[in-house]
Each structure stands twice: as C-alpha cells, then as structure tokens.
Design an enzyme around this catalytic site. Sequence first.
Site, PDB file in Angstrom:
ATOM      1  N   LYS A 239      25.704  51.798  56.244  1.00 30.05           N
ATOM      2  CA  LYS A 239      26.635  51.857  57.834  1.00 30.05           C
ATOM      3  C   LYS A 239      26.296  53.732  57.669  1.00 30.05           C
ATOM      4  CE  LYS A 239      29.581  48.808  57.584  1.00 30.05           C
ATOM      5  NZ  LYS A 239      31.202  47.898  56.573  1.00 30.05           N
TER       6      LYS A 239
ATOM      7  N   ASP B  11      37.135  49.226  62.838  1.00 28.98           N
ATOM      8  CA  ASP B  11      36.679  47.807  62.082  1.00 28.98           C
ATOM      9  C   ASP B  11      37.633  47.047  63.401  1.00 28.98           C
ATOM     10  OD1 ASP B  11      35.330  47.570  60.500  1.00 28.98           O
ATOM     11  OD2 ASP B  11      36.859  47.907  58.761  1.00 28.98           O
TER      12      ASP B  11
ATOM     13  N   GLN C  60      35.972  49.609  53.409  1.00 31.89           N
ATOM     14  CA  GLN C  60      35.456  48.306  53.063  1.00 31.89           C
ATOM     15  C   GLN C  60      35.502  47.259  52.122  1.00 31.89           C
ATOM     16  OE1 GLN C  60      32.098  48.184  54.796  1.00 31.89           O
ATOM     17  NE2 GLN C  60      31.976  45.792  53.477  1.00 31.89           N
TER      18      GLN C  60
END
Length: 284
Positions: A52, A119, A96
């Site tokens: 990322k 997200d 995460q």
Amino acid sequence: MNRLIDGKVISAAVKERVRNGVSELNAKGITVGLAVIIVGEDPASKVYVANKKKACEALGIISEEYALPENTTQEELLNLIKELNAKKSINGILCQLPLPRHLDEKLIINSILPEKDVDAFHPVNVGKIMIGDYDFVPCTPAGVMEMLKYENIDVEGKTCVVIGRSNIVGKPMGMLLLHKNGTVTICHSRTKNLKEICSSADILVAAVGKANFVTADMVKDGAVVIDVGMNRVDGKLCGDVDFPSVSKKASAITPVPGGVGPMTIAMLMQNTLTAAKRQNNING
Ligand code: GUN
C-alpha cells in the site's frame, strides 16, 4: 476460454487515473494523504501494508505508516485514530486487519471518521452502500466492478451468483451487482444445491477462501468467472477457482495471481483520492 481478465493491466489504468487526479489536486495546492495503521507482526499484513505504501508513493499520495507493537492497548490505538481523524493532511485512514485478539475490531473501525474510512468498513459507509448512495466501496468488490466495466461486461438482467457472505467482500459485492440491475444470489456454507445455483450464473464471483473450491461442473458454459480467492497451498498463491478446468468453460475469467488482487490496492488509492476531493469540496 475466450478472455483472460488481466488485473495488472486494469489496475494500471485505474492507478494512472488516480495519479492524474492527485496531480490535479496538487496543482491547486492540495495534497492527498493516507495513514496506514498496523498492529503487531503478522507477516501477511506487513506485506500488504508495504504494498500500500509503495502504491501511494508511485501515485503522489503521501503515506504515513504507524507500526504499533503487538501489546498496544485499545486506548492507545483509539487515541491515535482520534489524532488522525483531526489531522488535516490525512484524508484516509486504514487500520490493517486482523487486529490482535485483545483489541475490539468493531470499536476501532467505528472510531474512524466515515469521511476518512477508505476501507468502507464503518457502518455509515456500509449503510450508504445498501441504499446505493456511496463515495467509498470496499476495495475488493470495487475492483471486481471495475474489471467488469473495463471488459464491457454488462450486469443488467444477468444472473449473478456470489459465493461467500463476508462483510468485506460477499455482501457488498452482492449489493454492487444489484445496483447494476443484476439478479443476485449470495451463497454460503449452509446453502443447499450450491452446484445447481452456481451453474445458473452468468456471472460467478468466488469469495469463499477455499483453494480450488469452484470446479467445472459448477460453472455454466460461457459464464464470466471472477476469482477473489487468495489461498496459499504449499507456499503457492492460488484462488478459489480450479482454473485449468473452469477456464475451458468460462467466456472470461480472472487468474490468481494477477487478477482481483492487484485491483484491491488500486481501488484503495481511488478511495483515498475521493476522500481528499470530498474533504476539499471538489466534485468528481
Ligand atoms: N486485511 C485484509 N484485507 C484488508 C483490507 O482490505 N483492509 C484492511 N483494513 N485490512 C485488511
């Protein structure tokens, strides 16, 4: 097989679009920033986070990585998120998953400002997807839709079957196909007649998490088959679809690796750009 749907090519096109979008904002004096939080030492998570960061750097997005020790307390993590929620230069926040067991994942996700939740895991964003009025879509289903669009595969009126009902993939995937006027069935571990239902699909999306779960006898001739699986078998990455047999029946199919995987990060980059635009009252 008629067509291999190449996630590397399509994700490169998305990233190019994002790179241009970031440049346009930069020209207006606006930066784009993503904060990525990782707690603990999970090796797979570390690889994802490093990828990322690399993608951000390639597109002109400023990335801030917060690597916290395994024994981080809930309060410490919530305080960091609070700080990032308020930080002007940070447009997107990603924590995460999975988190270590002593941390309450739901509470942590809910503490991220919906406007910065790239997200799309926050209940506000989940609800927006349900009603079809959304800025952010979870990156994997968003990537699948982008692939279908790029390949000119029309969803309208099609029989769409999604195998898997996770909050991250299966459920939002079903909603996105429904918003495009597909006729959607979501299957799961308790589904009866799985083979018959899958065999009826014009578009079959496999998000089960079981290596080679979808076999040729479950696939209609000419179906479009999208493999979301990321399984490791003897250290080798493989999907949920038995590619050698299914690719003979499908009209189009995504490989693993090189299919949906590369799309996920590209869509995260797109969500981050969208967040920056929204926070600066820029449309488009
Ligand atoms: N872990 C595995 N996939 C994801 C993802 O898309 N987002 C986050 N935050 N964690 C993940």
